[in-house]
Scaffold this motif. Structure first.
Motif, PDB file in Angstrom:
ATOM      1  N   SER A   1       0.835  -1.198   0.000  1.00 52.72           N
ATOM      2  CA  SER A   1       0.000   0.000   0.000  1.00 52.72           C
ATOM      3  C   SER A   1       0.874   1.254   0.000  1.00 52.72           C
ATOM      4  O   SER A   1       2.064   1.214   0.322  1.00 52.72           O
ATOM      5  CB  SER A   1      -0.920   0.026   1.222  1.00 52.72           C
ATOM      6  OG  SER A   1      -0.167   0.285   2.391  1.00 52.72           O
ATOM      7  N   ARG A   2       0.283   2.354  -0.339  1.00 53.49           N
ATOM      8  CA  ARG A   2       1.003   3.635  -0.356  1.00 53.49           C
ATOM      9  C   ARG A   2       1.548   3.965   1.038  1.00 53.49           C
ATOM     10  O   ARG A   2       2.681   4.434   1.181  1.00 53.49           O
ATOM     11  CB  ARG A   2       0.054   4.726  -0.842  1.00 53.49           C
ATOM     12  CG  ARG A   2       0.693   6.062  -0.972  1.00 53.49           C
ATOM     13  CD  ARG A   2      -0.267   7.048  -1.618  1.00 53.49           C
ATOM     14  NE  ARG A   2       0.149   8.390  -1.305  1.00 53.49           N
ATOM     15  CZ  ARG A   2      -0.651   9.349  -0.926  1.00 53.49           C
ATOM     16  NH1 ARG A   2      -1.945   9.145  -0.844  1.00 53.49           N
ATOM     17  NH2 ARG A   2      -0.185  10.542  -0.652  1.00 53.49           N
ATOM     18  N   ASP A   3       0.745   3.731   2.074  1.00 51.82           N
ATOM     19  CA  ASP A   3       1.180   4.010   3.440  1.00 51.82           C
ATOM     20  C   ASP A   3       2.369   3.143   3.844  1.00 51.82           C
ATOM     21  O   ASP A   3       3.301   3.617   4.496  1.00 51.82           O
ATOM     22  CB  ASP A   3       0.032   3.800   4.425  1.00 51.82           C
ATOM     23  CG  ASP A   3      -1.054   4.846   4.300  1.00 51.82           C
ATOM     24  OD1 ASP A   3      -0.774   5.939   3.760  1.00 51.82           O
ATOM     25  OD2 ASP A   3      -2.181   4.584   4.736  1.00 51.82           O
ATOM     26  N   THR A   4       2.346   1.877   3.454  1.00 52.88           N
ATOM     27  CA  THR A   4       3.449   0.981   3.784  1.00 52.88           C
ATOM     28  C   THR A   4       4.719   1.403   3.068  1.00 52.88           C
ATOM     29  O   THR A   4       5.803   1.422   3.663  1.00 52.88           O
ATOM     30  CB  THR A   4       3.099  -0.476   3.422  1.00 52.88           C
ATOM     31  OG1 THR A   4       1.921  -0.851   4.131  1.00 52.88           O
ATOM     32  CG2 THR A   4       4.230  -1.420   3.788  1.00 52.88           C
TER      33      THR A   4
ATOM     34  N   LEU B   1      10.501   6.112   5.226  1.00 51.56           N
ATOM     35  CA  LEU B   1      10.901   6.792   6.460  1.00 51.56           C
ATOM     36  C   LEU B   1      11.898   5.951   7.260  1.00 51.56           C
ATOM     37  O   LEU B   1      12.858   6.476   7.823  1.00 51.56           O
ATOM     38  CB  LEU B   1       9.673   7.101   7.319  1.00 51.56           C
ATOM     39  CG  LEU B   1       8.723   8.164   6.779  1.00 51.56           C
ATOM     40  CD1 LEU B   1       7.456   8.217   7.629  1.00 51.56           C
ATOM     41  CD2 LEU B   1       9.401   9.513   6.728  1.00 51.56           C
ATOM     42  N   ILE B   2      11.672   4.652   7.292  1.00 50.61           N
ATOM     43  CA  ILE B   2      12.596   3.752   7.994  1.00 50.61           C
ATOM     44  C   ILE B   2      13.962   3.788   7.308  1.00 50.61           C
ATOM     45  O   ILE B   2      15.000   3.877   7.977  1.00 50.61           O
ATOM     46  CB  ILE B   2      12.027   2.315   8.043  1.00 50.61           C
ATOM     47  CG1 ILE B   2      10.796   2.263   8.960  1.00 50.61           C
ATOM     48  CG2 ILE B   2      13.088   1.321   8.512  1.00 50.61           C
ATOM     49  CD1 ILE B   2      10.012   0.960   8.882  1.00 50.61           C
ATOM     50  N   ASP B   3      13.973   3.733   5.982  1.00 49.69           N
ATOM     51  CA  ASP B   3      15.242   3.795   5.243  1.00 49.69           C
ATOM     52  C   ASP B   3      15.964   5.121   5.484  1.00 49.69           C
ATOM     53  O   ASP B   3      17.184   5.146   5.653  1.00 49.69           O
ATOM     54  CB  ASP B   3      15.002   3.610   3.740  1.00 49.69           C
ATOM     55  CG  ASP B   3      14.677   2.174   3.369  1.00 49.69           C
ATOM     56  OD1 ASP B   3      15.030   1.259   4.142  1.00 49.69           O
ATOM     57  OD2 ASP B   3      14.053   1.978   2.302  1.00 49.69           O
ATOM     58  N   GLU B   4      15.215   6.219   5.495  1.00 48.38           N
ATOM     59  CA  GLU B   4      15.834   7.529   5.748  1.00 48.38           C
ATOM     60  C   GLU B   4      16.456   7.584   7.137  1.00 48.38           C
ATOM     61  O   GLU B   4      17.550   8.125   7.315  1.00 48.38           O
ATOM     62  CB  GLU B   4      14.807   8.651   5.593  1.00 48.38           C
ATOM     63  CG  GLU B   4      14.487   8.992   4.171  1.00 48.38           C
ATOM     64  CD  GLU B   4      13.492  10.140   4.054  1.00 48.38           C
ATOM     65  OE1 GLU B   4      13.096  10.715   5.100  1.00 48.38           O
ATOM     66  OE2 GLU B   4      13.109  10.445   2.921  1.00 48.38           O
TER      67      GLU B   4
END
Length: 76
Positions: A50-53, A59-62
């Motif tokens: 999904s777009r949210d996932t 965000l986790i990667d950043e």
């Protein structure tokens, strides 16, 4: 993130930032391998297309790359 050879220690700000984004406390992270396993665990926990996932994974990667590059991570 503080480094000494192959050992690392996340700063309190980085720990709070990662826990805020993922909802999962990082626990004891003492190496880059531990950090990679934590990131993988978080992405497996929040799986999907999904777009949210996808945004959460971004965000986790950043946050992961911010730790590696020495950026100061804070909760916004």
């Amino acid at each position: 993130m503080l480094r000494l050879g192959t050992h690392i220690r996340l700063t309190p700000g980085e720990i709070a930032h990662l826990a805020f984004i993922t909802g999962i406390a990082p626990g004891t992270i003492r190496s880059i391998g531990d950090l990679k396993r934590y990131i993988s665990q978080c992405k497996r926990h929040y799986w999907g297309t999904s777009r949210d996932t996808r945004e959460l994974h971004r965000l986790i990667d950043e946050a992961y790359h911010g730790c590696l590059e020495g950026h100061h991570l804070t909760i916004v």
